[in-house]
Design a protein around this motif. Sequence first.
Motif, PDB file in Angstrom:
ATOM      1  N   GLY A   1       0.835  -1.197   0.000  1.00  0.00           N
ATOM      2  CA  GLY A   1       0.000   0.000   0.000  1.00  0.00           C
ATOM      3  C   GLY A   1       0.864   1.239   0.000  1.00  0.00           C
ATOM      4  N   ILE A   2       0.213   2.394  -0.121  1.00  0.00           N
ATOM      5  CA  ILE A   2       0.948   3.645  -0.166  1.00  0.00           C
ATOM      6  C   ILE A   2       1.707   3.884   1.133  1.00  0.00           C
ATOM      7  CG2 ILE A   2       0.635   6.170  -0.194  1.00  0.00           C
ATOM      8  CD1 ILE A   2      -1.494   5.718  -2.357  1.00  0.00           C
ATOM      9  N   ALA A   3       1.063   3.663   2.272  1.00  0.00           N
ATOM     10  CA  ALA A   3       1.714   3.896   3.554  1.00  0.00           C
ATOM     11  C   ALA A   3       2.954   3.022   3.711  1.00  0.00           C
ATOM     12  CB  ALA A   3       0.737   3.641   4.697  1.00  0.00           C
ATOM     13  N   GLN A   4       2.857   1.765   3.306  1.00  0.00           N
ATOM     14  CA  GLN A   4       4.001   0.861   3.437  1.00  0.00           C
ATOM     15  C   GLN A   4       5.163   1.320   2.560  1.00  0.00           C
ATOM     16  OE1 GLN A   4       0.819  -0.035   3.174  1.00  0.00           O
ATOM     17  NE2 GLN A   4       0.408  -2.056   4.074  1.00  0.00           N
ATOM     18  N   GLY A   5       4.855   1.778   1.345  1.00  0.00           N
ATOM     19  CA  GLY A   5       5.918   2.246   0.464  1.00  0.00           C
ATOM     20  C   GLY A   5       6.630   3.467   1.014  1.00  0.00           C
ATOM     21  N   LEU A   6       5.861   4.421   1.528  1.00  0.00           N
ATOM     22  CA  LEU A   6       6.461   5.626   2.091  1.00  0.00           C
ATOM     23  C   LEU A   6       7.263   5.297   3.341  1.00  0.00           C
ATOM     24  CD1 LEU A   6       3.471   8.100   1.647  1.00  0.00           C
ATOM     25  CD2 LEU A   6       5.415   7.727   0.102  1.00  0.00           C
ATOM     26  N   ASP A   7       6.761   4.386   4.157  1.00  0.00           N
ATOM     27  CA  ASP A   7       7.496   3.973   5.352  1.00  0.00           C
ATOM     28  C   ASP A   7       8.834   3.340   4.977  1.00  0.00           C
ATOM     29  OD1 ASP A   7       5.527   4.909   7.033  1.00  0.00           O
ATOM     30  OD2 ASP A   7       4.643   2.932   7.415  1.00  0.00           O
ATOM     31  N   PHE A   8       8.850   2.562   3.896  1.00  0.00           N
ATOM     32  CA  PHE A   8      10.101   1.945   3.473  1.00  0.00           C
ATOM     33  C   PHE A   8      11.159   3.003   3.164  1.00  0.00           C
ATOM     34  CE2 PHE A   8      12.707   1.322  -0.303  1.00  0.00           C
ATOM     35  CZ  PHE A   8      13.647   0.451   0.220  1.00  0.00           C
ATOM     36  N   VAL A   9      10.782   4.031   2.405  1.00  0.00           N
ATOM     37  CA  VAL A   9      11.761   5.068   2.068  1.00  0.00           C
ATOM     38  C   VAL A   9      12.349   5.668   3.339  1.00  0.00           C
ATOM     39  CG1 VAL A   9      12.117   7.285   0.926  1.00  0.00           C
ATOM     40  CG2 VAL A   9      10.650   5.568  -0.136  1.00  0.00           C
TER      41      VAL A   9
END
Length: 351
Positions: A242-250
């Motif tokens: 999801g979007i939140a997971q992708g942003l958290d990864f960065v």
Amino acid sequence: MQERSLLTRARSALGGREREATLPPEAVTWAFRLLLGRDPDAAEMERHRRHASSEALRSALAPAEYAAPLWLLAPSASPRIPWRFEPPRLGQPVSQLCTAAQFDEPEYAAWCETIGEAPRPHRKQWEFCWILSVLRAADAIRPGARALGFGVGTEPLPAMLAANGVEVVATDAPAELSHAQGWQSTNQHAADLMQLHRPALLDEEAFRARVSFRPVDMNAIPGDLRGFDACWSSCCFEHLGGIAQGLDFVENSLETLRPGGVAVHTTEFNLRSNEETLETPGLCYFRRRDIEGLLDRLAARGHRVWPLNLHPGDAPLDAHIDLPPYSLPHLKLENMGEISTSIGLVVQRGD
């Protein structure tokens, strides 16, 4: 224009349940010859016969062009995000979109040579060249530098960096995750070190000495991966759930760096809307507001965000939207009603 017709490709059928064939084969053949200058293949014939009408068929095959919406042109609302709006350059990289002019820069051909590929107008190859341009600008391509690659698949970057003396830890999703996400069936997943070796770039002994491989879940980065001069990923974090997971990864990837180390990531950018977007467990398109929200948060926490440049390009090829089945040129594309291209993001870890 004839040039436009040659660039156009057939679009996929509408999502949802498949329709029964309603159009006669002659209608599909006639439309292909008139609009695309060729006959359909068997798969295209089967797919396009399912259109509800000849008008729907014509719309599916008609050339599509991109025009930048106003929300893309406005300066960033955050004073913490350095802002540019000019045709982006590969030779002077910042956080930027993939555009046609960058393929014509001499740096593009030079980077392609270093990874052992012939230049082609494809955004995935642009991602490799842009990542390397940033790493060079950050002085991270040098003997003794340490770099961490996430979701490397079978990309050529680990071998290229090792050929320049960089010590590389290459990672990809554990087998159970890659099976669930379908990467192994598309030959985009690495399971062992030698899948990353490029004999044309460096010999096996030097490769094994400078590159190591380990499975890593990008949603749970191991705590022992620390102190790197750089980390990178090429179109991976849109697949993390999801979007939140992708942003958290960065944000979490910055923890793998030494102070001043650089995180260099590419992903899917939604060019059509800053409100609606594509978000599924397997694929997300990040909106401008998602990207700016992330950069603003990172800057507020003391990290250095490189300038953000959302100029979508002003060459004729920048207006072209690639449609399924995808082919070259492949800079902007349509998928499930959204239009996207690649964006590269650069953040340096604060002290």
